[in-house]
Design an enzyme around this catalytic site. Structure first.
Site, PDB file in Angstrom:
ATOM      1  N   HIS A 161      -0.930   3.376   5.005  1.00 37.62           N
ATOM      2  CA  HIS A 161      -2.064   4.127   4.455  1.00 37.62           C
ATOM      3  C   HIS A 161      -2.439   5.221   5.444  1.00 37.62           C
ATOM      4  O   HIS A 161      -2.287   5.057   6.659  1.00 37.62           O
ATOM      5  CB  HIS A 161      -3.250   3.168   4.245  1.00 37.62           C
ATOM      6  CG  HIS A 161      -4.347   3.713   3.375  1.00 37.62           C
ATOM      7  ND1 HIS A 161      -5.120   4.797   3.738  1.00 37.62           N
ATOM      8  CD2 HIS A 161      -4.803   3.316   2.160  1.00 37.62           C
ATOM      9  CE1 HIS A 161      -6.002   5.041   2.774  1.00 37.62           C
ATOM     10  NE2 HIS A 161      -5.830   4.163   1.806  1.00 37.62           N
ATOM     11  N   ASP A 191       1.003  -0.418  -5.020  1.00 41.58           N
ATOM     12  CA  ASP A 191      -0.233  -0.203  -5.772  1.00 41.58           C
ATOM     13  C   ASP A 191      -0.209   1.131  -6.508  1.00 41.58           C
ATOM     14  O   ASP A 191      -0.633   1.237  -7.655  1.00 41.58           O
ATOM     15  CB  ASP A 191      -1.457  -0.308  -4.871  1.00 41.58           C
ATOM     16  CG  ASP A 191      -1.423   0.659  -3.687  1.00 41.58           C
ATOM     17  OD1 ASP A 191      -0.356   1.222  -3.386  1.00 41.58           O
ATOM     18  OD2 ASP A 191      -2.480   0.842  -3.041  1.00 41.58           O
ATOM     19  N   HIS A 192       0.302   2.162  -5.861  1.00 43.39           N
ATOM     20  CA  HIS A 192       0.354   3.510  -6.437  1.00 43.39           C
ATOM     21  C   HIS A 192       1.297   4.346  -5.598  1.00 43.39           C
ATOM     22  O   HIS A 192       1.842   3.874  -4.594  1.00 43.39           O
ATOM     23  CB  HIS A 192      -1.045   4.145  -6.494  1.00 43.39           C
ATOM     24  CG  HIS A 192      -1.767   4.130  -5.178  1.00 43.39           C
ATOM     25  ND1 HIS A 192      -1.403   4.925  -4.099  1.00 43.39           N
ATOM     26  CD2 HIS A 192      -2.839   3.404  -4.756  1.00 43.39           C
ATOM     27  CE1 HIS A 192      -2.214   4.697  -3.082  1.00 43.39           C
ATOM     28  NE2 HIS A 192      -3.092   3.781  -3.444  1.00 43.39           N
ATOM     29  N   GLU A 224       0.829  -1.198   0.000  1.00 43.61           N
ATOM     30  CA  GLU A 224       0.000   0.000   0.000  1.00 43.61           C
ATOM     31  C   GLU A 224       0.866   1.253   0.000  1.00 43.61           C
ATOM     32  O   GLU A 224       1.661   1.488   0.920  1.00 43.61           O
ATOM     33  CB  GLU A 224      -0.910  -0.012   1.236  1.00 43.61           C
ATOM     34  CG  GLU A 224      -1.701   1.257   1.462  1.00 43.61           C
ATOM     35  CD  GLU A 224      -2.712   1.529   0.356  1.00 43.61           C
ATOM     36  OE1 GLU A 224      -2.616   2.621  -0.250  1.00 43.61           O
ATOM     37  OE2 GLU A 224      -3.574   0.670   0.107  1.00 43.61           O
ATOM     38  N   SER A 231      -5.858   1.836  -5.380  1.00 40.38           N
ATOM     39  CA  SER A 231      -5.504   0.462  -5.012  1.00 40.38           C
ATOM     40  C   SER A 231      -6.178  -0.561  -5.908  1.00 40.38           C
ATOM     41  O   SER A 231      -5.551  -1.529  -6.355  1.00 40.38           O
ATOM     42  CB  SER A 231      -5.890   0.219  -3.545  1.00 40.38           C
ATOM     43  OG  SER A 231      -5.182   1.083  -2.691  1.00 40.38           O
TER      44      SER A 231
END
Length: 644
Positions: free
Chosen positions: A439, A493-494, A278, A324
């Site tokens: 996150h 994911d990013h 994440e 995500s």
């Protein structure tokens, strides 16, 4: 005569609409002020110029939102000026306007994570969350200052609205009243239609999100020009999978090669563990930045840096999406998401060739692990479509003493849980893990607060924490009998928060790490690669490594076979503009026209090289971009996501 012609009413209506423009201007300035480091705006005059262009988009949004209010204001009801009617109108005005206005303030914070104005796709992602109340409470507390500013703006808006009131007026000459009202109604209706469309020209289409990019040189400045209500309205009911006919099938098969086939024959079928971290952007990894020469650079991933020394790593890799859920379809099935998440589209429920389906056909046991509440982010539903045999979430973990209070089970507990679970499965197995502790709200367990101090970004300490959780997992895994025949794939994911200017550049807002590791030297997963790579290359690479020798569908390429006819390419989207990288250039494409061509080293997209006569490589790059997008839409819409 003024009351008969209703001039006072129209003046008040204009004043109330003007207030909308005023407060949208304030929201736009705040949006920029809180995200200044993400935009290359070098002066107040440049910002005001962007705000000026934004008025066209504010007009459309305000007219959408206030259409009923305007209608009731101009209809000849004879009671329009009466106090009770005006009170009801005020309630209608503020319920609709403030609800829409609030979305601009959501994006003040959310933009730094998504890098795009919120759209219907954002609402689709939110719909998959089953702890909305908890998230709303948390974000309201964490970003209380934004909530406070919104409330302050709302109070000022209400106060200014009340400063100009309509005096009650009786209709004495109904003939003049009604006839003048009809004329005014038709005139106002024409103006509203023109305002919503963006102009009055019959030959042009209504103003759309890509129009925000007409007057700018740096692509993401278009998000300053836009406003969030407009972005949401314009994407409601849109179809982002439009069939095109830019290239013939022969060109696509030769240059895009959507059907791949490899001939690797491993001695044993390796286990595969794909770990999607994440928000763990490339910016935070020391091993991914050894040759970038960033002054004062600090790494927050000591374990991953040490693992990189024995791995095959890609230091020029990119995400294909911004959220995500975009990453899961891209990494596992090689299906990128552009304007909207593929997984939220009606086309996601078809048969899809992926790492999962191919592993299943080869006798693998397949599992998906995510420590959040089951169903969060839509992972469980999409995992079921892909065919995972097992799903392990917070329910299966079954011990909420390790719950972080917001998202799910802390990484340091959930990663070893995956390790223990894999030790009970038959080999070969394929597992996917999606972490969650790095996150927002970027919190740590109490016992780690003194240990992980982080850096200038709130996420830095959480990157350190998740890196340590990976160390705990690998320390467990390496003493298991399955470890020596397991290939580990690690990516993000990013991207997320940025600190170094290098990673605030437009292209690098998608910069993620890709790492392949195996303790088994037979797989030869060692070295540092600087060629272009993306998340959608992971799927064909895994297929190659496990020895699947039949044709399969993929827009990516194997990163270990290095076939000369598979040219490295990356495609992603800023939400409105396709960003395509191949060879020496980066191309910007709005779905109809190419708006820019930049040297591939120009990560900030500062010097547009597009000319009336592009060179041969540029021409091919543009054609390849369109051909890829064409085949992407064709295969999704027409159910061709499996090689025949």
């Amino acid at each position: 005569m003024e009351s008969k012609l209703r001039l006072a009413e129209y003046k008040v209506l204009l004043y109330r609409l003007f207030l909308g423009y005023l407060f949208y201007f304030i929201a736009r300035v705040l949006f920029f002020a809180f995200n200044t480091h993400l935009f290359a705006v070098d002066s107040s005059w440049a910002l005001l110029r962007l705000c000026y262009y934004g008025m066209a988009f504010d007009t459309t949004a305000l007219l959408y939102i206030n259409s009923l209010f305007i209608l009731l204001s101009v209809l000849p009801l004879t009671i329009n000026t009466q106090p009770k009617f005006q009170k009801g109108m005020a309630i209608l005005y503020f319920v609709t306007n403030l609800l829409a206005y609030a979305t601009n303030f959501v994006d003040i914070i959310y933009y730094r994570f998504s890098q795009v104005r919120s759209t219907k796709a954002t609402l689709d992602v939110l719909a998959d969350e089953n702890n909305k109340k908890l998230l709303f409470t948390h974000f309201s507390e964490a970003y209380w200052y934004v909530v406070f500013i919104f409330i302050l703006c709302a109070v000022c808006w209400i106060w200014l609205y009340g400063r100009v009131k309509l005096k009650p007026a009786k209709v004495t000459d109904k003939k003049v009243y009604f006839s003048s009202s009809v004329v005014s109604f038709l005139l106002i209706l024409a103006l509203v239609i023109g305002g919503i469309r963006g102009d009055f020209a019959h030959s042009t289409r209504p103003i759309n999100m890509v129009d925000a990019y007409k007057h700018i040189t740096v692509p993401n400045q278009g998000d300053i020009v836009l406003n969030t209500p407009f972005a949401i309205f314009r994407t409601l009911g849109t179809n982002n999978y439009k069939l095109q006919h830019w290239a013939d099938e022969a060109y696509i098969n030769t240059n895009i090669k959507p059907i791949k086939q490899y001939s690797t024959k491993p001695v044993n079928k390796p286990n595969v563990v794909i770990i999607i971290l994440e928000s763990m952007a490339r910016e935070y990894w020391g091993s991914m930045n050894r040759d970038v020469n960033i002054p004062g650079f600090k790494s927050y991933t000591p374990f991953l840096d040490s693992l990189s020394n024995s791995s095959l790593i890609f230091t020029n890799a990119y995400a294909t999406g911004r959220q995500s859920i975009h990453a899961v379809s891209s990494v596992i099935a090689g299906i990128p998401s552009f304007q909207n998440a593929f997984t939220s589209s009606p086309y996601a429920k078809q048969k899809i060739q992926s790492v999962v389906s191919i592993c299943d056909s080869m006798g693998y046991e397949t599992s998906f692990f995510h420590g959040a509440a089951n169903g969060s982010m839509g992972f469980q539903g999409f995992g079921s479509i892909l065919g995972y045999q097992h799903y392990y979430g917070r329910t299966e973990y079954n011990d909420d003493k390790d719950f972080d209070g917001i998202w799910g089970i802390w990484d340091e507990h959930f990663l070893p849980f995956m390790g223990r679970t894999l030790s009970t499965q038959q080999q070969p197995f394929m597992a996917t893990l999606f972490t969650l502790s790095s996150h927002d709200p970027y919190q740590l367990p109490e016992k780690y607060k003194a240990r992980f101090k982080g850096g200038p970004l709130a996420i830095d300490k959480c990157v350190q924490y998740t890196d340590n959780a990976l160390r705990i997992f690998f320390n467990y895994a390496k003493i298991q009998p399955w470890f020596n025949n397991t290939i580990f794939v690690i990516t993000a994911d990013h991207t997320s928060q940025t600190y170094y200017p290098e990673y605030s550049k437009q292209v690098n807002r998608f910069a993620v790490p890709i790492l392949f590791y195996s303790a088994n030297n037979a797989y030869n997963l060692k070295g540092v690669r600087t060629d272009l790579a993306s998340q959608m290359d992971i799927y064909p690479t895994v297929v190659d490594l496990i020895g699947y020798n039949k044709p399969f569908r993929s827009w990516g390429r194997s990163l270990v076979s290095n076939l000369p006819d598979e040219q490295p390419k990356v495609i992603n989207s800023t939400g409105n503009i396709y960003q395509f990288m191949q060879g020496n250039y980066t191309y910007l494409f709005d779905g109809k026209n190419f708006t820019g061509i930049f040297d591939v080293s120009d990560k900030g997209l500062e010097k547009n090289l597009m000319t009336a006569q592009p060179n041969a490589e540029m021409q091919k790059g543009m054609q390849d971009c369109k051909a890829l997008i064409q085949d992407y839409a064709d295969r999704i819409v027409n159910g061709k996501l499996v090689a025949k």
